[in-house]
Scaffold this motif. Structure first.
Motif, mmCIF file in Angstrom:
data_model
loop_
_atom_site.group_PDB
_atom_site.id
_atom_site.type_symbol
_atom_site.label_atom_id
_atom_site.label_comp_id
_atom_site.label_asym_id
_atom_site.label_seq_id
_atom_site.Cartn_x
_atom_site.Cartn_y
_atom_site.Cartn_z
ATOM 1 N N GLY A 192 32.405 3.609 -16.820
ATOM 2 C CA GLY A 192 32.782 3.312 -15.437
ATOM 3 C C GLY A 192 31.776 2.407 -14.764
ATOM 4 N N THR A 213 31.720 9.074 -5.824
ATOM 5 C CA THR A 213 31.845 8.053 -6.870
ATOM 6 C C THR A 213 32.338 6.739 -6.251
ATOM 7 O OG1 THR A 213 32.300 9.799 -8.457
ATOM 8 C CG2 THR A 213 32.812 7.577 -9.153
ATOM 9 N N SER A 249 36.679 10.494 -6.281
ATOM 10 C CA SER A 249 35.966 11.203 -5.217
ATOM 11 C C SER A 249 35.197 10.234 -4.310
ATOM 12 C CB SER A 249 34.995 12.195 -5.852
ATOM 13 O OG SER A 249 34.057 11.491 -6.630
ATOM 14 N N LYS A 298 39.832 2.057 -17.185
ATOM 15 C CA LYS A 298 39.109 3.214 -17.731
ATOM 16 C C LYS A 298 39.783 4.485 -17.239
ATOM 17 C CE LYS A 298 35.720 5.906 -16.426
ATOM 18 N NZ LYS A 298 36.124 7.171 -17.056
ATOM 19 N N TRP A 321 41.735 12.087 -13.104
ATOM 20 C CA TRP A 321 42.450 12.917 -14.075
ATOM 21 C C TRP A 321 43.698 13.600 -13.550
ATOM 22 C CZ3 TRP A 321 42.096 17.416 -11.573
ATOM 23 C CH2 TRP A 321 40.886 17.776 -10.954
ATOM 24 N N ILE A 324 39.779 2.118 -12.329
ATOM 25 C CA ILE A 324 39.112 3.382 -12.677
ATOM 26 C C ILE A 324 40.035 4.509 -12.229
ATOM 27 C CG2 ILE A 324 37.036 4.789 -12.374
ATOM 28 C CD1 ILE A 324 36.173 2.191 -13.471
ATOM 29 N N ILE A 325 40.438 5.308 -13.187
ATOM 30 C CA ILE A 325 41.543 6.251 -12.977
ATOM 31 C C ILE A 325 41.018 7.696 -12.961
ATOM 32 C CG2 ILE A 325 43.814 6.944 -13.935
ATOM 33 C CD1 ILE A 325 43.590 3.959 -13.117
ATOM 34 N N PHE A 345 39.849 1.681 -7.465
ATOM 35 C CA PHE A 345 39.267 2.981 -7.815
ATOM 36 C C PHE A 345 40.014 4.099 -7.105
ATOM 37 C CE2 PHE A 345 36.498 6.502 -6.571
ATOM 38 C CZ PHE A 345 36.109 6.954 -7.820
ATOM 39 N N GLY A 355 32.185 8.172 -16.777
ATOM 40 C CA GLY A 355 31.950 7.334 -15.613
ATOM 41 C C GLY A 355 30.578 6.702 -15.660
ATOM 42 N N ALA A 392 40.208 8.592 -16.842
ATOM 43 C CA ALA A 392 39.213 9.663 -16.706
ATOM 44 C C ALA A 392 38.900 10.184 -18.105
ATOM 45 C CB ALA A 392 39.772 10.776 -15.838
ATOM 46 N N GLU A 393 37.656 10.560 -18.341
ATOM 47 C CA GLU A 393 37.249 11.015 -19.679
ATOM 48 C C GLU A 393 38.004 12.271 -20.105
ATOM 49 O OE1 GLU A 393 35.504 10.431 -16.960
ATOM 50 O OE2 GLU A 393 33.560 11.461 -16.963
#
Ligand code: ADP
Length: 497
Positions: free
Chosen positions: A229, A249, A246, A192, A168, A165-166, A243, A225, A194-195
């Motif tokens: 996510g 999260t 933050s 995944k 931005w 999980i990346i 991951f 996410g 970041a959006e």
């Protein structure tokens, strides 16, 4: 499609977008639209304008990607000679280098960082693949002496499907930092991005595939996410989750993984101090501290976001730092200023609110302090390089991560006081020390509660040096040989002979 940087920049500024941008997921070796046909807009933070869209996934897309990755754990990637895995990863590094111009321009558009920063991230990404390519055929176990009647050895086996999980702020290099060691260890991956910044991970997956990675070994699913996510981190076939993001999260991710007894690596926030003692080379320290906070517009988890300065040099040092901060040029990343954009409007709002809060508490703002626009277009999401002087220990700007170009100054009476201030936050990611006194440097390095210590050069190191945090900055280490540990399991074979 090997266009030059100049041609790409010209194309973007004349058309408002680029041709042939990826717009789907990458699953099982091919490009796929979303099961639900949803899309996400992708914004250029330098102009505050959308320039393309990508497919937005859901649980069904995640399940397709994880199933492909799971099937691939039993396929050729697992069975091939480790030396052949090395060769594919090395070819991937070469493919990244030969597509560097396009990757960097797209990273700048997607994230808002300066072109020079994006180019450095792309070089770093190629280097990460090169480094781990060299390890794929050297992951060896040990023999264990049990006496004449037994033979015992350990084998290092890939853990299986890994999820990544990346965030931005460093889209391509954070993706590489997890993917390369996972692949070198023989694992498969579902990533995944970041959006807000999906493009470079998609391009990377395409290049890995072209370099010879079998279908299903590296998959990318775009999306939010809350949809993609959480579906990925709670998927029962995922064995490890890496991951970066933050703290809040990270807590969700760890809880989701716990339900499947999947392991996690958590690289979370920071409030890292740069400690400048009075005997340091102050000229060099000013420049280093400046870039420790203002690189990537401060959107770095390990940024030196606090300056702890000895009282006798405080005024002089802060004055010089403020002068340098005011000289920095900001603007659209493709115009290659000193400082690029803030990646999201929500983040810009958050930075603004933190600085407003400090202003209303009467904190002295020695430089910056305002949101601004790109001077060439009067658009975009920017914040001035900001310097907040002489903050008390419990101020939110000392205790909380801002994730922007905001440096908080704390004044220390002596070395012991500097150490006390440095350790008095909930985080423990990095710490910088500036001194000419070897004993002071080594004692501080011993006593600082942080995953990495930089002496006389902030961000010193590279893919070779392990990286990770203590306390609320997370646990587990990425980069270096340590970065492989999450991706292999030790199997012990013991025989009576
Ligand atoms: P930020 O708030 O700065 O966007 P996050 O930690 O929320 O930072 O985001 C980092 C990454 O985590 C992004 O790819 C985001 O989509 C993803 N993410 C957000 N929420 C979740 C969740 N509940 N489960 C898994 N991933 C998530």
């Amino acid at each position: 499609m090997n266009q030059t940087t100049d041609a790409l920049i010209h194309e973007y500024f004349s058309t408002g977008t680029l041709a042939y941008l990826p717009d789907s997921h990458f699953i099982d070796g091919s490009w796929r639209a979303s099961a639900g046909r949803e899309t996400l807009e992708v914004f250029d933070p330098g102009l505050g304008k959308a320039f393309t869209t990508v497919a937005a996934g859901d649980e069904e897309d995640v399940d397709a990607a994880v199933s492909a990755a799971d099937a691939a754990t039993r396929g050729p990637w697992r069975k091939m000679l480790p030396a052949d895995r090395s060769r594919i990863l090395l070819r991937a590094a070469e493919a990244i280098r030969s597509n560097a111009a396009r990757l960097a321009v797209i990273e700048t558009l997607d994230n808002g960082k300066t072109l020079a920063e994006a180019q450095s991230d792309v070089r770093n990404t190629a280097r990460i693949f090169e480094y781990y390519a060299g390890i794929a055929d050297k992951l060896q176990g040990e023999t264990i002496p049990l006496g004449a009647d037994h033979f015992a050895c350990t084998q290092l086996e890939p853990v299986g499907v890994t999820a990544h999980i990346i965030p931005w702020n460093y889209p391509i290099s954070t993706a590489a930092r997890g993917l390369a060691p996972a692949l070198a260890a023989g694992c498969t991956a579902v990533l995944k991005p970041a959006e807000q910044t999906p493009l470079s991970a998609l391009l990377l997956a395409g290049l890995l595939h072209q370099a010879g990675l079998p279908p299903g070994v590296c998959n990318v699913v775009n999306g939010t996410g809350s949809q993609v996510g959480s579906a990925l981190t709670s998927h029962p076939k995922v064995r490890h989750v890496t991951f970066t993001g933050s703290v809040n999260t990270g807590i969700h991710v760890m809880q989701a993984a716990a339900r499947n007894i999947a392991s996690v690596t958590l690289e979370l926030g920071g409030k890292s101090p740069a400690i400048v003692l009075a005997d340091a080379d102050l000229d060099a320290a000013v420049e280093d501290v400046l870039w420790a906070i203002y690189s990537n517009a401060g959107q770095i988890c390990s940024a030196g976001s606090r300056l702890i300065i000895e009282r006798s040099v405080h005024e002089h040092f802060v004055e010089r730092l403020a002068e340098r901060a005011r000289q920095l040029r900001f603007g659209h990343g493709l115009r290659n200023p000193d400082i690029g954009a803030i990646t999201t409007p929500e983040q810009l709002q958050k930075i603004d609110a933190y600085v407003d809060g400090a202003r209303s508490r009467g904190v002295r703002i020695a430089a910056g302090g305002r949101r601004v626009c790109d001077p060439a277009s009067d658009a975009g999401w920017f914040f001035q390089p900001t310097l907040l002087d002489n903050l008390p220990i419990h101020d939110p700007l000392v205790q909380e991560e801002v994730f922007g170009p905001v440096l908080s100054v704390q004044v220390a009476d002596n070395v012991e006081h500097a150490l006390e201030l440095a350790n008095a936050t909930p985080f423990g990611l990095a710490a910088g020390i500036y001194t000419r006194d070897f004993s002071h440097a080594m004692r501080l390095a011993r006593d600082l509660d942080a995953g990495q210590i930089y002496i006389n050069e902030y961000f010193a190191g590279g893919v070779e040096t392990p990286f990770g945090g203590n306390k609320r900055s997370g646990f587990g280490r990425e980069k270096g040989l340590e970065g492989l540990r999450a991706y292999y399991a030790v199997k012990t074979v013991t025989a009576r002979i």
